[in-house]
Design an enzyme around this catalytic site. Structure first.
Site, PDB file in Angstrom:
ATOM      1  N   ARG A  31       0.746 -14.386   5.355  1.00  0.00           N
ATOM      2  CA  ARG A  31       0.693 -15.766   5.834  1.00  0.00           C
ATOM      3  C   ARG A  31       1.856 -16.575   5.284  1.00  0.00           C
ATOM      4  O   ARG A  31       1.952 -17.768   5.563  1.00  0.00           O
ATOM      5  CB  ARG A  31      -0.583 -16.384   5.329  1.00  0.00           C
ATOM      6  CG  ARG A  31      -1.578 -16.759   6.409  1.00  0.00           C
ATOM      7  CD  ARG A  31      -2.731 -17.360   5.654  1.00  0.00           C
ATOM      8  NE  ARG A  31      -3.691 -18.030   6.409  1.00  0.00           N
ATOM      9  CZ  ARG A  31      -4.799 -17.482   6.881  1.00  0.00           C
ATOM     10  NH1 ARG A  31      -5.007 -16.198   6.785  1.00  0.00           N
ATOM     11  NH2 ARG A  31      -5.682 -18.222   7.487  1.00  0.00           N
ATOM     12  N   LYS A  78      -8.081 -14.511  16.131  1.00  0.00           N
ATOM     13  CA  LYS A  78      -7.617 -13.303  15.429  1.00  0.00           C
ATOM     14  C   LYS A  78      -8.801 -12.429  15.015  1.00  0.00           C
ATOM     15  O   LYS A  78      -8.812 -11.226  15.255  1.00  0.00           O
ATOM     16  CB  LYS A  78      -6.803 -13.667  14.172  1.00  0.00           C
ATOM     17  CG  LYS A  78      -5.593 -14.536  14.433  1.00  0.00           C
ATOM     18  CD  LYS A  78      -4.818 -14.825  13.158  1.00  0.00           C
ATOM     19  CE  LYS A  78      -5.582 -15.603  12.117  1.00  0.00           C
ATOM     20  NZ  LYS A  78      -5.948 -16.984  12.521  1.00  0.00           N
ATOM     21  N   ARG A 126      -5.840 -27.074   7.983  1.00  0.00           N
ATOM     22  CA  ARG A 126      -5.498 -25.641   8.076  1.00  0.00           C
ATOM     23  C   ARG A 126      -4.438 -25.416   9.153  1.00  0.00           C
ATOM     24  O   ARG A 126      -3.544 -24.577   9.001  1.00  0.00           O
ATOM     25  CB  ARG A 126      -6.749 -24.818   8.372  1.00  0.00           C
ATOM     26  CG  ARG A 126      -7.500 -24.510   7.080  1.00  0.00           C
ATOM     27  CD  ARG A 126      -8.922 -24.088   7.312  1.00  0.00           C
ATOM     28  NE  ARG A 126      -9.084 -23.004   8.225  1.00  0.00           N
ATOM     29  CZ  ARG A 126     -10.123 -22.879   9.064  1.00  0.00           C
ATOM     30  NH1 ARG A 126     -11.069 -23.780   9.076  1.00  0.00           N
ATOM     31  NH2 ARG A 126     -10.214 -21.852   9.855  1.00  0.00           N
ATOM     32  N   ARG A 173     -17.534 -23.003  16.307  1.00  0.00           N
ATOM     33  CA  ARG A 173     -17.647 -21.646  15.748  1.00  0.00           C
ATOM     34  C   ARG A 173     -18.858 -21.490  14.823  1.00  0.00           C
ATOM     35  O   ARG A 173     -19.163 -22.362  14.018  1.00  0.00           O
ATOM     36  CB  ARG A 173     -16.388 -21.299  14.957  1.00  0.00           C
ATOM     37  CG  ARG A 173     -16.574 -19.969  14.212  1.00  0.00           C
ATOM     38  CD  ARG A 173     -15.343 -19.393  13.692  1.00  0.00           C
ATOM     39  NE  ARG A 173     -14.683 -20.235  12.729  1.00  0.00           N
ATOM     40  CZ  ARG A 173     -13.506 -19.948  12.209  1.00  0.00           C
ATOM     41  NH1 ARG A 173     -12.884 -18.856  12.595  1.00  0.00           N
ATOM     42  NH2 ARG A 173     -12.950 -20.745  11.336  1.00  0.00           N
ATOM     43  N   ARG A 203     -18.981 -22.170   8.677  1.00  0.00           N
ATOM     44  CA  ARG A 203     -18.158 -22.053   7.469  1.00  0.00           C
ATOM     45  C   ARG A 203     -17.884 -23.420   6.862  1.00  0.00           C
ATOM     46  O   ARG A 203     -17.630 -24.383   7.598  1.00  0.00           O
ATOM     47  CB  ARG A 203     -16.820 -21.383   7.843  1.00  0.00           C
ATOM     48  CG  ARG A 203     -16.895 -19.883   7.847  1.00  0.00           C
ATOM     49  CD  ARG A 203     -15.686 -19.172   8.365  1.00  0.00           C
ATOM     50  NE  ARG A 203     -14.382 -19.726   8.029  1.00  0.00           N
ATOM     51  CZ  ARG A 203     -13.231 -19.176   8.390  1.00  0.00           C
ATOM     52  NH1 ARG A 203     -13.241 -18.044   9.070  1.00  0.00           N
ATOM     53  NH2 ARG A 203     -12.087 -19.723   8.073  1.00  0.00           N
TER      54      ARG A 203
HETATM   55  P1  AP5 Z   1     -11.916 -16.649  15.456  1.00  0.00           P
HETATM   56  O1  AP5 Z   1     -11.821 -15.259  15.961  1.00  0.00           O
HETATM   57  O2  AP5 Z   1     -12.893 -16.943  14.369  1.00  0.00           O
HETATM   58  O3  AP5 Z   1     -10.469 -17.236  15.097  1.00  0.00           O
HETATM   59  P2  AP5 Z   1      -9.472 -16.873  13.907  1.00  0.00           P
HETATM   60  O4  AP5 Z   1      -8.095 -16.907  14.475  1.00  0.00           O
HETATM   61  O5  AP5 Z   1      -9.902 -15.621  13.206  1.00  0.00           O
HETATM   62  O6  AP5 Z   1      -9.688 -18.161  13.013  1.00  0.00           O
HETATM   63  P3  AP5 Z   1      -9.935 -18.333  11.451  1.00  0.00           P
HETATM   64  O7  AP5 Z   1     -10.294 -19.797  11.257  1.00  0.00           O
HETATM   65  O8  AP5 Z   1     -10.898 -17.336  10.891  1.00  0.00           O
HETATM   66  O9  AP5 Z   1      -8.570 -18.085  10.896  1.00  0.00           O
HETATM   67  P4  AP5 Z   1      -8.041 -18.642   9.633  1.00  0.00           P
HETATM   68  O10 AP5 Z   1      -6.759 -17.980   9.690  1.00  0.00           O
HETATM   69  O11 AP5 Z   1      -7.996 -20.097   9.433  1.00  0.00           O
HETATM   70  O12 AP5 Z   1      -9.183 -18.241   8.543  1.00  0.00           O
HETATM   71  P5  AP5 Z   1      -9.211 -17.114   7.462  1.00  0.00           P
HETATM   72  O13 AP5 Z   1     -10.592 -16.650   7.316  1.00  0.00           O
HETATM   73  O14 AP5 Z   1      -8.140 -16.095   7.705  1.00  0.00           O
HETATM   74  O15 AP5 Z   1     -12.237 -17.575  16.731  1.00  0.00           O
HETATM   75  C1  AP5 Z   1     -12.469 -18.966  16.582  1.00  0.00           C
HETATM   76  C2  AP5 Z   1     -13.598 -19.393  17.541  1.00  0.00           C
HETATM   77  O16 AP5 Z   1     -13.147 -19.307  18.884  1.00  0.00           O
HETATM   78  C3  AP5 Z   1     -14.862 -18.532  17.460  1.00  0.00           C
HETATM   79  O17 AP5 Z   1     -15.972 -19.363  17.618  1.00  0.00           O
HETATM   80  C4  AP5 Z   1     -14.722 -17.566  18.670  1.00  0.00           C
HETATM   81  O18 AP5 Z   1     -15.997 -17.173  19.178  1.00  0.00           O
HETATM   82  C5  AP5 Z   1     -13.960 -18.421  19.658  1.00  0.00           C
HETATM   83  N1  AP5 Z   1     -13.013 -17.678  20.498  1.00  0.00           N
HETATM   84  C6  AP5 Z   1     -12.160 -16.699  20.081  1.00  0.00           C
HETATM   85  N2  AP5 Z   1     -11.396 -16.290  21.116  1.00  0.00           N
HETATM   86  C7  AP5 Z   1     -11.776 -17.035  22.201  1.00  0.00           C
HETATM   87  C8  AP5 Z   1     -11.344 -17.067  23.572  1.00  0.00           C
HETATM   88  N3  AP5 Z   1     -10.358 -16.264  24.032  1.00  0.00           N
HETATM   89  N4  AP5 Z   1     -11.937 -17.951  24.393  1.00  0.00           N
HETATM   90  C9  AP5 Z   1     -12.929 -18.796  23.953  1.00  0.00           C
HETATM   91  N5  AP5 Z   1     -13.377 -18.781  22.667  1.00  0.00           N
HETATM   92  C10 AP5 Z   1     -12.795 -17.930  21.800  1.00  0.00           C
HETATM   93  O19 AP5 Z   1      -8.749 -17.946   6.168  1.00  0.00           O
HETATM   94  C11 AP5 Z   1      -9.603 -18.889   5.547  1.00  0.00           C
HETATM   95  C12 AP5 Z   1      -8.962 -19.383   4.260  1.00  0.00           C
HETATM   96  O20 AP5 Z   1      -8.767 -18.268   3.335  1.00  0.00           O
HETATM   97  C13 AP5 Z   1      -7.550 -19.994   4.413  1.00  0.00           C
HETATM   98  O21 AP5 Z   1      -7.613 -21.355   4.764  1.00  0.00           O
HETATM   99  C14 AP5 Z   1      -6.974 -19.752   3.011  1.00  0.00           C
HETATM  100  O22 AP5 Z   1      -7.442 -20.702   2.082  1.00  0.00           O
HETATM  101  C15 AP5 Z   1      -7.526 -18.396   2.631  1.00  0.00           C
HETATM  102  N6  AP5 Z   1      -6.625 -17.293   3.017  1.00  0.00           N
HETATM  103  C16 AP5 Z   1      -6.880 -16.308   3.928  1.00  0.00           C
HETATM  104  N7  AP5 Z   1      -5.840 -15.475   4.041  1.00  0.00           N
HETATM  105  C17 AP5 Z   1      -4.882 -15.947   3.184  1.00  0.00           C
HETATM  106  C18 AP5 Z   1      -3.558 -15.517   2.879  1.00  0.00           C
HETATM  107  N8  AP5 Z   1      -3.014 -14.432   3.467  1.00  0.00           N
HETATM  108  N9  AP5 Z   1      -2.862 -16.246   1.969  1.00  0.00           N
HETATM  109  C19 AP5 Z   1      -3.401 -17.311   1.358  1.00  0.00           C
HETATM  110  N10 AP5 Z   1      -4.646 -17.790   1.622  1.00  0.00           N
HETATM  111  C20 AP5 Z   1      -5.390 -17.100   2.520  1.00  0.00           C
END
Ligand code: AP5
Length: 221
Positions: free
Chosen positions: A84, A9, A167, A123, A156
């Site tokens: 979410r 994402k 997660r 990552r 991270r």
């Molecule tokens: P990446 O782009 O980093 O993936 P992502 O989907 O953004 O994954 P996240 O782990 O950031 O999502 P998340 O939803 O868990 O974390 P968030 O920060 O929102 O890609 C992943 C890897 O794959 C990278 O290394 C990339 O290079 C590689 N890659 C990407 N595409 C590829 C492809 N096509 N082919 C090969 N490689 C590829 O949330 C973190 C925490 O914050 C949560 O756990 C929660 O505690 C809190 N939080 C955030 N939002 C909320 C909410 N709305 N409500 C409550 N708590 C929240």
């Protein structure tokens, strides 16, 4: 942008936001930023983000509402990681309705569990601009340094194997019901996230173009 942790994402949203020329609002970023700055919100969120739990709805909704009220969001935003939960989705509908706005499209990036773990394990993230890298699939041009802003690249704290698994479980319990929520409203565009970063991006842009064209047709007919 909807999809499990590690679906890509953040990677895709950053490219799409540049193309669309609108801000990329990722709900995970402000939690990490607040933690770096040791604010009350950051310390409150840490207990949840570190273990892979969702931060309580009230805290998250207030934070996103504040971000959406800023001037740079006037021409639209690309939301990544929010909503979410169903409660957050309802709150978003209310926030947008108050501003006379609505959701145009919900791209859902679909990826298998095995792929998610492989991506999260490799990552690396920029400490400054949150750009995502991968040891194999997207290495930075200079080791340890962000291509975008020159910031330091780190792993991270919520990217440990136990937290990654948790997660993903939390996603299936609390976030995946949003797929049906948006599908029922004909807003969902399913994107095959198993493809390369470039091809996923092409598919996303094609889905956005399709919405634009159907809106234009609707307006002229
Ligand atoms: P990446 O782009 O980093 O993936 P992502 O989907 O953004 O994954 P996240 O782990 O950031 O999502 P998340 O939803 O868990 O974390 P968030 O920060 O929102 O890609 C992943 C890897 O794959 C990278 O290394 C990339 O290079 C590689 N890659 C990407 N595409 C590829 C492809 N096509 N082919 C090969 N490689 C590829 O949330 C973190 C925490 O914050 C949560 O756990 C929660 O505690 C809190 N939080 C955030 N939002 C909320 C909410 N709305 N409500 C409550 N708590 C929240």
């Amino acid at each position: 942008m909807l999809g499990p942790p590690g679906a890509g994402k953040g990677t895709q949203a950053q490219l799409l936001a540049e193309w669309l020329r609108i801000p990329h609002v990722a709900s995970g970023d402000p939690f990490r930023e607040n933690l770096r700055n040791e604010t009350a919100l950051g310390l409150q969120a840490k207990q949840y983000t570190d273990t892979g739990e969702l931060v309580p709805d009230a805290v998250t909704i207030a934070m996103v509402a504040e971000r959406l009220s800023r001037r740079d969001c006037g021409n639209g935003v690309l939301l990544d990681g929010f909503p979410r939960t169903i409660r957050q989705a309802e709150a978003l509908d209310e926030m947008l309705a108050e501003r006379g706005r609505a959701i145009n499209l919900v791209p859902y990036i679909r990826v298998r569990d095995e792929t998610l773990l492989e991506r999260l394990a490799g990552r690396w993230t920029c400490r400054e601009c949150e750009a995502a890298y991968h040891g194999v699939f997207k290495p930075p041009q200079r080791g340890g340094i962000c291509d975008e802003c020159g910031g330091e690249i780190y792993q991270r704290p919520d990217d440990t194997p136990e937290t990654q698994k948790h997660r993903i479980e939390v996603y299936f319990e609390q976030t995946s019901p949003l797929i049906a929520y948006y599908r029922n409203r004909s807003l969902l565009a399913e994107i095959d996230g198993e493809q390369t970063i470039e091809v996923v991006q092409q598919d996303l842009r094609a889905a956005i173009e399709a919405v634009r064209q159907s809106r234009e047709k609707g307006q002229t007919v």
